[in-house]
Design a protein around this motif. Structure first.
Motif, PDB file in Angstrom:
ATOM      1  N   MET A   1       5.148  19.032 -22.653  1.00 23.50           N
ATOM      2  CA  MET A   1       4.471  18.460 -21.471  1.00 23.50           C
ATOM      3  C   MET A   1       4.259  16.969 -21.730  1.00 23.50           C
ATOM      4  O   MET A   1       3.714  16.590 -22.761  1.00 23.50           O
ATOM      5  N   VAL A   2       4.749  16.152 -20.777  1.00 26.58           N
ATOM      6  CA  VAL A   2       4.536  14.695 -20.869  1.00 26.58           C
ATOM      7  C   VAL A   2       3.514  14.323 -19.791  1.00 26.58           C
ATOM      8  O   VAL A   2       3.745  14.570 -18.608  1.00 26.58           O
ATOM      9  N   ILE A   3       2.382  13.762 -20.217  1.00 25.99           N
ATOM     10  CA  ILE A   3       1.316  13.406 -19.279  1.00 25.99           C
ATOM     11  C   ILE A   3       1.365  11.897 -19.122  1.00 25.99           C
ATOM     12  O   ILE A   3       1.062  11.160 -20.072  1.00 25.99           O
ATOM     13  N   ALA A   4       1.824  11.443 -17.952  1.00 28.25           N
ATOM     14  CA  ALA A   4       2.094  10.005 -17.782  1.00 28.25           C
ATOM     15  C   ALA A   4       1.316   9.434 -16.600  1.00 28.25           C
ATOM     16  O   ALA A   4       1.396   9.937 -15.481  1.00 28.25           O
ATOM     17  N   GLY A   5       0.545   8.346 -16.887  1.00 23.52           N
ATOM     18  CA  GLY A   5      -0.074   7.592 -15.796  1.00 23.52           C
ATOM     19  C   GLY A   5      -1.241   8.273 -15.136  1.00 23.52           C
ATOM     20  O   GLY A   5      -1.503   8.076 -13.948  1.00 23.52           O
ATOM     21  N   THR A   6      -1.963   9.083 -15.897  1.00 26.10           N
ATOM     22  CA  THR A   6      -3.153   9.709 -15.314  1.00 26.10           C
ATOM     23  C   THR A   6      -4.324   9.639 -16.286  1.00 26.10           C
ATOM     24  O   THR A   6      -4.164   9.833 -17.481  1.00 26.10           O
TER      25      THR A   6
ATOM     26  N   THR B   1      -3.650   1.856  -8.596  1.00 23.51           N
ATOM     27  CA  THR B   1      -4.196   3.123  -9.114  1.00 23.51           C
ATOM     28  C   THR B   1      -5.572   3.369  -8.477  1.00 23.51           C
ATOM     29  O   THR B   1      -6.052   2.542  -7.690  1.00 23.51           O
ATOM     30  N   PHE B   2      -6.183   4.460  -8.808  1.00 22.62           N
ATOM     31  CA  PHE B   2      -7.485   4.792  -8.205  1.00 22.62           C
ATOM     32  C   PHE B   2      -8.632   4.150  -8.941  1.00 22.62           C
ATOM     33  O   PHE B   2      -9.620   3.741  -8.357  1.00 22.62           O
ATOM     34  N   ARG B   3      -8.469   4.111 -10.295  1.00 23.98           N
ATOM     35  CA  ARG B   3      -9.641   3.688 -11.076  1.00 23.98           C
ATOM     36  C   ARG B   3      -9.430   2.368 -11.800  1.00 23.98           C
ATOM     37  O   ARG B   3     -10.317   1.904 -12.457  1.00 23.98           O
ATOM     38  N   GLY B   4      -8.217   1.865 -11.664  1.00 23.29           N
ATOM     39  CA  GLY B   4      -7.990   0.580 -12.337  1.00 23.29           C
ATOM     40  C   GLY B   4      -8.661  -0.539 -11.543  1.00 23.29           C
ATOM     41  O   GLY B   4      -9.228  -0.298 -10.466  1.00 23.29           O
ATOM     42  N   LYS B   5      -8.521  -1.760 -12.069  1.00 28.20           N
ATOM     43  CA  LYS B   5      -9.165  -2.906 -11.395  1.00 28.20           C
ATOM     44  C   LYS B   5      -8.605  -3.063  -9.979  1.00 28.20           C
ATOM     45  O   LYS B   5      -9.263  -3.510  -9.057  1.00 28.20           O
ATOM     46  N   ASP B   6      -7.325  -2.572  -9.776  1.00 32.33           N
ATOM     47  CA  ASP B   6      -6.702  -2.707  -8.445  1.00 32.33           C
ATOM     48  C   ASP B   6      -7.074  -1.521  -7.555  1.00 32.33           C
ATOM     49  O   ASP B   6      -6.501  -1.329  -6.498  1.00 32.33           O
ATOM     50  N   GLY B   7      -8.037  -0.720  -7.999  1.00 30.42           N
ATOM     51  CA  GLY B   7      -8.326   0.531  -7.256  1.00 30.42           C
ATOM     52  C   GLY B   7      -9.224   0.320  -6.056  1.00 30.42           C
ATOM     53  O   GLY B   7      -9.613   1.266  -5.398  1.00 30.42           O
ATOM     54  N   LEU B   8      -9.592  -0.916  -5.784  1.00 24.18           N
ATOM     55  CA  LEU B   8     -10.482  -1.121  -4.628  1.00 24.18           C
ATOM     56  C   LEU B   8      -9.665  -1.485  -3.401  1.00 24.18           C
ATOM     57  O   LEU B   8      -8.607  -2.081  -3.506  1.00 24.18           O
TER      58      LEU B   8
ATOM     59  N   THR C   1       1.967  13.811 -13.714  1.00 24.29           N
ATOM     60  CA  THR C   1       1.883  12.361 -13.466  1.00 24.29           C
ATOM     61  C   THR C   1       0.727  12.041 -12.511  1.00 24.29           C
ATOM     62  O   THR C   1       0.299  12.876 -11.717  1.00 24.29           O
ATOM     63  N   GLY C   2       0.295  10.793 -12.621  1.00 26.06           N
ATOM     64  CA  GLY C   2      -0.793  10.300 -11.764  1.00 26.06           C
ATOM     65  C   GLY C   2      -0.473   8.892 -11.297  1.00 26.06           C
ATOM     66  O   GLY C   2       0.637   8.380 -11.489  1.00 26.06           O
ATOM     67  N   ALA C   3      -1.482   8.270 -10.713  1.00 27.04           N
ATOM     68  CA  ALA C   3      -1.301   6.979 -10.031  1.00 27.04           C
ATOM     69  C   ALA C   3      -0.674   5.924 -10.940  1.00 27.04           C
ATOM     70  O   ALA C   3       0.049   5.034 -10.483  1.00 27.04           O
ATOM     71  N   GLY C   4      -0.901   6.025 -12.249  1.00 23.09           N
ATOM     72  CA  GLY C   4      -0.390   5.013 -13.175  1.00 23.09           C
ATOM     73  C   GLY C   4       1.115   4.929 -13.213  1.00 23.09           C
ATOM     74  O   GLY C   4       1.679   3.853 -13.423  1.00 23.09           O
ATOM     75  N   ILE C   5       1.815   6.053 -12.948  1.00 23.37           N
ATOM     76  CA  ILE C   5       3.285   5.989 -13.025  1.00 23.37           C
ATOM     77  C   ILE C   5       3.853   5.193 -11.847  1.00 23.37           C
ATOM     78  O   ILE C   5       4.984   4.693 -11.921  1.00 23.37           O
ATOM     79  N   SER C   6       3.067   5.053 -10.771  1.00 27.55           N
ATOM     80  CA  SER C   6       3.542   4.258  -9.624  1.00 27.55           C
ATOM     81  C   SER C   6       2.996   2.827  -9.637  1.00 27.55           C
ATOM     82  O   SER C   6       3.338   2.021  -8.768  1.00 27.55           O
ATOM     83  N   GLN C   7       2.192   2.544 -10.632  1.00 22.79           N
ATOM     84  CA  GLN C   7       1.572   1.203 -10.691  1.00 22.79           C
ATOM     85  C   GLN C   7       2.636   0.126 -10.815  1.00 22.79           C
ATOM     86  O   GLN C   7       2.569  -0.927 -10.186  1.00 22.79           O
ATOM     87  N   GLU C   8       3.709   0.410 -11.570  1.00 22.83           N
ATOM     88  CA  GLU C   8       4.769  -0.600 -11.748  1.00 22.83           C
ATOM     89  C   GLU C   8       5.724  -0.634 -10.547  1.00 22.83           C
ATOM     90  O   GLU C   8       6.706  -1.365 -10.550  1.00 22.83           O
TER      91      GLU C   8
ATOM     92  N   ARG D   1      -1.820   2.158   2.974  1.00 24.00           N
ATOM     93  CA  ARG D   1      -1.136   2.731   1.804  1.00 24.00           C
ATOM     94  C   ARG D   1       0.261   3.194   2.184  1.00 24.00           C
ATOM     95  O   ARG D   1       1.223   3.026   1.435  1.00 24.00           O
ATOM     96  N   ARG D   2       0.383   3.764   3.393  1.00 25.14           N
ATOM     97  CA  ARG D   2       1.702   4.266   3.842  1.00 25.14           C
ATOM     98  C   ARG D   2       2.702   3.119   3.942  1.00 25.14           C
ATOM     99  O   ARG D   2       3.821   3.203   3.448  1.00 25.14           O
ATOM    100  N   LYS D   3       2.235   1.995   4.528  1.00 21.82           N
ATOM    101  CA  LYS D   3       3.129   0.820   4.648  1.00 21.82           C
ATOM    102  C   LYS D   3       3.549   0.352   3.247  1.00 21.82           C
ATOM    103  O   LYS D   3       4.727   0.102   2.995  1.00 21.82           O
ATOM    104  N   ASN D   4       2.588   0.293   2.326  1.00 22.14           N
ATOM    105  CA  ASN D   4       2.879  -0.165   0.961  1.00 22.14           C
ATOM    106  C   ASN D   4       3.854   0.793   0.274  1.00 22.14           C
ATOM    107  O   ASN D   4       4.834   0.391  -0.353  1.00 22.14           O
ATOM    108  N   ILE D   5       3.599   2.084   0.468  1.00 20.15           N
ATOM    109  CA  ILE D   5       4.446   3.100  -0.185  1.00 20.15           C
ATOM    110  C   ILE D   5       5.864   3.080   0.389  1.00 20.15           C
ATOM    111  O   ILE D   5       6.853   3.159  -0.333  1.00 20.15           O
TER     112      ILE D   5
END
Ligand code: BV8
Ligand code: ZN
Length: 236
Positions: A179-184, A32-39, A20-27, A68-72
């Protein structure tokens, strides 16, 4: 391969590995790192997650991790995290995550390898001091007892992954039959080599991502949807 036929195949699997990658936590509201919200304050996350950025401007990078810690800490696992955690009742599940947010563990998953470290952990830049940071949100890096500054205990670009964690991840990738590759985006190495290990051992590869990735053509099934929408249906 169609969704229904793969569900029949999933019923027979013995061991499922999730990458898994940042996309699985987007919801869960985590950018995410590279999405439009990655800045972040117009900084490119990819440029901040480096040892050079930290030494150039420790306060800025520390503040980024603090925010990020506060958000997480205020984020909750979503239906995607929960579906994976539920699956543990029925089959051997191991999660190899690039995320540092701990949401798989919060959802109840017990076999989670954090390939890139954890946002709750800190370590000294010089000596072997390590600790967990839960509430201290000081806006500049605290000092270690040895007098040197502390840093987030995460793997930055240009740094090697913890060898014990990486070796164990490869073993799991070699052993799974699904193997399930989700959100990366599968842009970052060496995490992006894990599906290759699985494929070499004839595992079924399923990708869950609203967009194409670097390895979509290698997948047995690429589901173009979000993980919170897909995973509960795929593995129920
Ligand atoms: C290493 C921790 C040996 C910190 C992270 C040139 C120079 C130097 C190095 C390199 C180089 N070229 C290649 C490298 C190696 C480098 C690398 O891969 N760089 C990339 C950019 C090309 N890798 C490394 O440096 C690694 N170490 O190789 O050591 C070495 C040593 C020295 C020199 C060379 C090699 C260390 C990599 C670890 C970096 N640390 N994070 C922190 O988090 O703050 S990586 C960071 O990116 C996060 O962990 C993040 O998870 C990860 C990967 O990104 P993704 O998770 O895939 O996230 P992304 O935003 O990209 O994609 C999100 C996806 O989700 C998208 O596809 C999107 O469509 C999808 N999505 C969106 N919403 C949803 C969704 N999917 C499902 N549901 C949704 N709702
Ligand atoms: Zn120290």
């Amino acid at each position: 391969m169609m969704f229904d036929s793969i569900k029949d195949q999933i019923r027979d699997v013995k061991k499922i590995v999730f990458v898994t990658g940042a996309g699985i936590s987007q919801e869960s509201g985590i950018p995410t790192f590279r999405g439009k919200d990655g800045l972040w304050r117009n900084y490119d996350a990819m440029k901040l997650a480096t040892i050079n950025a930290f030494y150039d401007n420790p306060k800025l990078v520390w503040e980024w991790y603090n925010e990020r810690r506060k958000n997480i800490f205020s984020a909750h696992p979503n239906e995607g995290h929960k579906a994976i955690a539920d699956l543990e009742k029925y089959v051997d599940v191991v999660i190899l995550t690039q995320n540092i947010d701990g949401l798989h563990q919060k959802a109840g998953s017990t076999q989670v390898l954090e390939l890139h470290g954890s946002i709750v952990k800190i370590k000294c830049t010089v000596c072997d001091f390590k600790d967990e940071i839960m509430t201290d949100f000081s806006d500049s890096p605290p000092l270690c007892k040895c007098g040197n500054i502390l840093r987030p205990d995460v793997v930055w670009f240009g740094e090697s992954l913890p060898q014990d964690v990486w070796q164990e991840a490869i073993i799991h990738a070699n052993q799974c039959d699904l193997m399930v590759i989700a959100g990366t985006s599968l842009v970052v190495s060496p995490a992006n080599t894990l599906p290759i290990y699985a494929k070499q051992n004839n595992a079924l590869l399923i990708e869950v991502n609203p967009e194409d990735t670097e390895m979509s053509l290698e997948m047995d099934l690429a589901i173009r949807n979000t993980s919170a929408n897909t995973l509960p249906k795929l593995i129920s």
